[in-house]
Design a protein around this motif. Structure first.
Motif, PDB file in Angstrom:
ATOM      1  N   GLY A  32       0.908  -0.967  -0.205  1.00  0.00           N
ATOM      2  CA  GLY A  32      -0.006   0.224  -0.283  1.00  0.00           C
ATOM      3  C   GLY A  32       0.822   1.156   0.204  1.00  0.00           C
ATOM      4  O   GLY A  32       1.079   1.336   0.816  1.00  0.00           O
ATOM      5  N   PRO A  33       1.072   1.455  -1.342  1.00  0.00           N
ATOM      6  CA  PRO A  33       1.969   2.960  -1.266  1.00  0.00           C
ATOM      7  C   PRO A  33       1.851   3.619  -0.585  1.00  0.00           C
ATOM      8  O   PRO A  33       0.380   4.113  -0.767  1.00  0.00           O
ATOM      9  CB  PRO A  33       2.940   2.734  -2.270  1.00  0.00           C
ATOM     10  N   ALA A  34       2.762   4.816  -0.251  1.00  0.00           N
ATOM     11  CA  ALA A  34       2.409   5.754  -0.049  1.00  0.00           C
ATOM     12  C   ALA A  34       2.020   7.439  -1.028  1.00  0.00           C
ATOM     13  O   ALA A  34       1.467   6.914  -1.863  1.00  0.00           O
ATOM     14  CB  ALA A  34       3.155   6.833   1.053  1.00  0.00           C
ATOM     15  N   GLU A  35       2.559   8.305  -0.581  1.00  0.00           N
ATOM     16  CA  GLU A  35       2.773   9.397  -1.923  1.00  0.00           C
ATOM     17  C   GLU A  35       3.526   8.783  -3.134  1.00  0.00           C
ATOM     18  O   GLU A  35       2.785   9.427  -4.082  1.00  0.00           O
ATOM     19  CB  GLU A  35       2.789  10.655  -1.145  1.00  0.00           C
ATOM     20  N   ILE A  36       3.655   8.161  -2.254  1.00  0.00           N
ATOM     21  CA  ILE A  36       5.372   8.094  -3.518  1.00  0.00           C
ATOM     22  C   ILE A  36       5.175   6.796  -3.640  1.00  0.00           C
ATOM     23  O   ILE A  36       5.865   5.898  -3.194  1.00  0.00           O
ATOM     24  CB  ILE A  36       6.111   9.057  -3.542  1.00  0.00           C
ATOM     25  N   ASP A  37       5.995   7.012  -5.237  1.00  0.00           N
ATOM     26  CA  ASP A  37       6.366   5.026  -5.288  1.00  0.00           C
ATOM     27  C   ASP A  37       7.564   5.333  -5.295  1.00  0.00           C
ATOM     28  O   ASP A  37       8.097   4.999  -6.809  1.00  0.00           O
ATOM     29  CB  ASP A  37       5.584   4.141  -6.366  1.00  0.00           C
ATOM     30  N   ASP A  38       8.672   5.235  -4.700  1.00  0.00           N
ATOM     31  CA  ASP A  38      10.314   4.897  -5.166  1.00  0.00           C
ATOM     32  C   ASP A  38      10.876   3.578  -4.669  1.00  0.00           C
ATOM     33  O   ASP A  38      12.170   3.276  -4.598  1.00  0.00           O
ATOM     34  CB  ASP A  38      10.738   6.305  -4.188  1.00  0.00           C
ATOM     35  N   GLN A  39      10.659   2.913  -5.444  1.00  0.00           N
ATOM     36  CA  GLN A  39      10.764   0.987  -5.757  1.00  0.00           C
ATOM     37  C   GLN A  39      12.280   1.406  -6.878  1.00  0.00           C
ATOM     38  O   GLN A  39      11.564   1.835  -7.332  1.00  0.00           O
ATOM     39  CB  GLN A  39      10.073   0.147  -5.681  1.00  0.00           C
ATOM     40  N   GLN A  40      12.855   0.254  -6.319  1.00  0.00           N
ATOM     41  CA  GLN A  40      13.527   0.271  -7.483  1.00  0.00           C
ATOM     42  C   GLN A  40      13.017  -1.107  -8.610  1.00  0.00           C
ATOM     43  O   GLN A  40      12.603  -1.524  -7.276  1.00  0.00           O
ATOM     44  CB  GLN A  40      15.188   0.075  -6.889  1.00  0.00           C
ATOM     45  N   PRO A  41      14.079  -1.274  -8.752  1.00  0.00           N
ATOM     46  CA  PRO A  41      13.975  -2.899  -9.739  1.00  0.00           C
ATOM     47  C   PRO A  41      14.385  -4.278  -8.495  1.00  0.00           C
ATOM     48  O   PRO A  41      15.193  -4.007  -7.740  1.00  0.00           O
ATOM     49  CB  PRO A  41      14.951  -2.739 -11.147  1.00  0.00           C
ATOM     50  N   HIS A  42      14.141  -4.939  -9.160  1.00  0.00           N
ATOM     51  CA  HIS A  42      13.884  -6.354  -8.495  1.00  0.00           C
ATOM     52  C   HIS A  42      15.139  -7.059  -8.557  1.00  0.00           C
ATOM     53  O   HIS A  42      14.351  -7.313 -10.096  1.00  0.00           O
ATOM     54  CB  HIS A  42      12.674  -6.859  -7.914  1.00  0.00           C
ATOM     55  N   LEU A  43      15.109  -8.484  -8.384  1.00  0.00           N
ATOM     56  CA  LEU A  43      15.574  -9.498  -8.436  1.00  0.00           C
ATOM     57  C   LEU A  43      15.264 -10.171  -8.832  1.00  0.00           C
ATOM     58  O   LEU A  43      15.336 -10.921  -9.922  1.00  0.00           O
ATOM     59  CB  LEU A  43      16.864  -9.943  -6.908  1.00  0.00           C
ATOM     60  N   GLN A  44      14.109 -10.481  -9.374  1.00  0.00           N
ATOM     61  CA  GLN A  44      12.954 -11.757  -9.184  1.00  0.00           C
ATOM     62  C   GLN A  44      11.689 -11.461  -9.781  1.00  0.00           C
ATOM     63  O   GLN A  44      11.729  -9.605 -10.309  1.00  0.00           O
ATOM     64  CB  GLN A  44      11.975 -12.707  -7.697  1.00  0.00           C
ATOM     65  N   ASP A  45      10.662 -11.908 -10.731  1.00  0.00           N
ATOM     66  CA  ASP A  45      10.294 -11.604 -11.995  1.00  0.00           C
ATOM     67  C   ASP A  45       8.871 -11.215 -10.892  1.00  0.00           C
ATOM     68  O   ASP A  45       9.180 -12.036  -9.662  1.00  0.00           O
ATOM     69  CB  ASP A  45       9.312 -12.834 -12.608  1.00  0.00           C
ATOM     70  N   GLU A  46       7.932 -10.126 -11.093  1.00  0.00           N
ATOM     71  CA  GLU A  46       7.266  -9.871  -9.842  1.00  0.00           C
ATOM     72  C   GLU A  46       6.021 -10.079 -10.426  1.00  0.00           C
ATOM     73  O   GLU A  46       5.477  -9.648 -11.994  1.00  0.00           O
ATOM     74  CB  GLU A  46       6.738  -9.088  -9.325  1.00  0.00           C
ATOM     75  N   ILE A  47       4.492  -9.869 -10.241  1.00  0.00           N
ATOM     76  CA  ILE A  47       2.590 -10.094 -10.309  1.00  0.00           C
ATOM     77  C   ILE A  47       2.442  -9.325  -9.297  1.00  0.00           C
ATOM     78  O   ILE A  47       2.472  -9.098  -8.153  1.00  0.00           O
ATOM     79  CB  ILE A  47       2.330 -11.229 -10.440  1.00  0.00           C
ATOM     80  N   TYR A  48       1.687  -7.980  -9.859  1.00  0.00           N
ATOM     81  CA  TYR A  48       0.947  -7.166  -9.400  1.00  0.00           C
ATOM     82  C   TYR A  48      -0.330  -7.247  -9.108  1.00  0.00           C
ATOM     83  O   TYR A  48      -0.502  -7.756 -10.713  1.00  0.00           O
ATOM     84  CB  TYR A  48       0.785  -5.335  -9.197  1.00  0.00           C
ATOM     85  N   ILE A  49      -1.392  -7.575  -8.587  1.00  0.00           N
ATOM     86  CA  ILE A  49      -3.416  -7.859  -9.099  1.00  0.00           C
ATOM     87  C   ILE A  49      -3.390  -6.854  -7.633  1.00  0.00           C
ATOM     88  O   ILE A  49      -2.904  -6.534  -6.490  1.00  0.00           O
ATOM     89  CB  ILE A  49      -3.342  -9.248  -8.360  1.00  0.00           C
ATOM     90  N   VAL A  50      -3.793  -5.500  -8.950  1.00  0.00           N
ATOM     91  CA  VAL A  50      -4.528  -4.735  -7.855  1.00  0.00           C
ATOM     92  C   VAL A  50      -6.012  -5.054  -6.823  1.00  0.00           C
ATOM     93  O   VAL A  50      -6.822  -5.814  -7.606  1.00  0.00           O
ATOM     94  CB  VAL A  50      -4.840  -3.607  -9.093  1.00  0.00           C
ATOM     95  N   LEU A  51      -6.037  -4.703  -5.923  1.00  0.00           N
ATOM     96  CA  LEU A  51      -6.916  -4.849  -4.882  1.00  0.00           C
ATOM     97  C   LEU A  51      -7.995  -3.809  -5.222  1.00  0.00           C
ATOM     98  O   LEU A  51      -9.077  -3.725  -4.822  1.00  0.00           O
ATOM     99  CB  LEU A  51      -6.795  -4.992  -3.690  1.00  0.00           C
ATOM    100  N   LYS A  52      -7.823  -2.346  -4.726  1.00  0.00           N
ATOM    101  CA  LYS A  52      -7.995  -1.132  -5.153  1.00  0.00           C
ATOM    102  C   LYS A  52      -7.574  -0.099  -5.330  1.00  0.00           C
ATOM    103  O   LYS A  52      -6.387  -0.070  -5.024  1.00  0.00           O
ATOM    104  CB  LYS A  52      -8.787  -1.043  -3.659  1.00  0.00           C
TER     105      LYS A  52
END
Length: 108
Positions: free
Chosen positions: A36-56
């Motif tokens: 649940g990111p706050a005002e800014i999403d400041d994430q960096q690239p990750h080492l693994q593949d990833e899947i996002y599923i939007v809940l809200k």
């Protein structure tokens, strides 16, 4: 942890976390996270593949040069090592995130 967790239980863990995410489940190389990111999403690239599923929530998602609009129920795949970011999102944004596979991604 067992094989099932409700969204209510996951939200409790997120609220206890000092971060904008909580690891909910782990098995082998797979990690299930509530994000649940706050005002800014400041994430960096990750080492693994990833899947996002939007809940809200809704907003824009950028994957390298591609930009899309997203909303509840959407499924977003991000290959390992790829620049990505959520932006212009609503304050209620809540996502399931699944990291899996070998470092560097399954597409190697």
């Amino acid at each position: 942890m067992g094989f099932h967790i409700s969204i209510a239980e996951a939200l409790q863990q997120l609220h206890k976390s000092e971060n904008d995410f909580a690891t909910i489940f782990e098995h082998g190389s797979m990690r299930g996270i509530l994000f649940g990111p706050a005002e800014i999403d400041d994430q960096q690239p990750h080492l693994q593949d990833e899947i996002y599923i939007v809940l809200k929530g809704s907003g824009e998602f950028t994957l390298e040069e591609k930009k899309i609009k997203f909303g509840p129920g959407d499924f977003i795949f991000v290959p390992a090592g790829t620049e990505h970011r959520f932006s212009a999102f609503t304050p209620d944004l809540l996502l399931w995130v699944v990291f899996y596979g070998q470092q560097g991604g399954e597409g190697q």
